[in-house]
Design an enzyme around this catalytic site. Sequence first.
Site, mmCIF file in Angstrom:
data_model
loop_
_atom_site.group_PDB
_atom_site.id
_atom_site.type_symbol
_atom_site.label_atom_id
_atom_site.label_comp_id
_atom_site.label_asym_id
_atom_site.label_seq_id
_atom_site.Cartn_x
_atom_site.Cartn_y
_atom_site.Cartn_z
ATOM 1 N N HIS A 55 0.833 -1.189 0.000
ATOM 2 C CA HIS A 55 0.000 0.000 0.000
ATOM 3 C C HIS A 55 0.879 1.255 0.000
ATOM 4 C CE1 HIS A 55 0.713 -0.602 4.371
ATOM 5 N NE2 HIS A 55 0.738 0.730 4.402
ATOM 6 N N ALA A 56 0.233 2.384 -0.178
ATOM 7 C CA ALA A 56 0.846 3.703 -0.021
ATOM 8 C C ALA A 56 -0.131 4.518 0.813
ATOM 9 C CB ALA A 56 1.079 4.358 -1.382
#
Length: 140
Positions: A55-56
Amino acid sequence: MTNYPHPYLIQFSKLGAPDIGYISVGENAKDPLPFEVQRVFWTYYTPESIVRGRHAHHRTEQVLIAAAGRIIVTTELADGTIQSFRLKDPNVGLYVPPSAWHTIQYSHTAVQLALASTPYDETDYIRDYEIFRQRWAQRV
């Protein structure tokens, strides 16, 4: 929009000696921490076959530290820059900006300490890789 630096390693102080042990310190709003810490969490007993992260973030900055064991963090920026960091010293942290997609693999004995710039907010996570590319590509 804020321009964040690329991921980079942070060297924390290492005070002590082999015969008495060591302590490392990071203080809010002071070097080497680039932000005021709003959340602390840790992961442990992660099987070596598991890849975490994936994820970011829209806003959250993090510093990841291998408090024990070995952690491999791979970051990718929207411009395609990919970096791999091997964390194994508890006095070294990795700064991960919001703009970095990241994956993490652990040795079985690894304990990862994470310092975050924001409290937990599920809406801050970008969990879809294509949405990450679209969101951050506007900045490059």
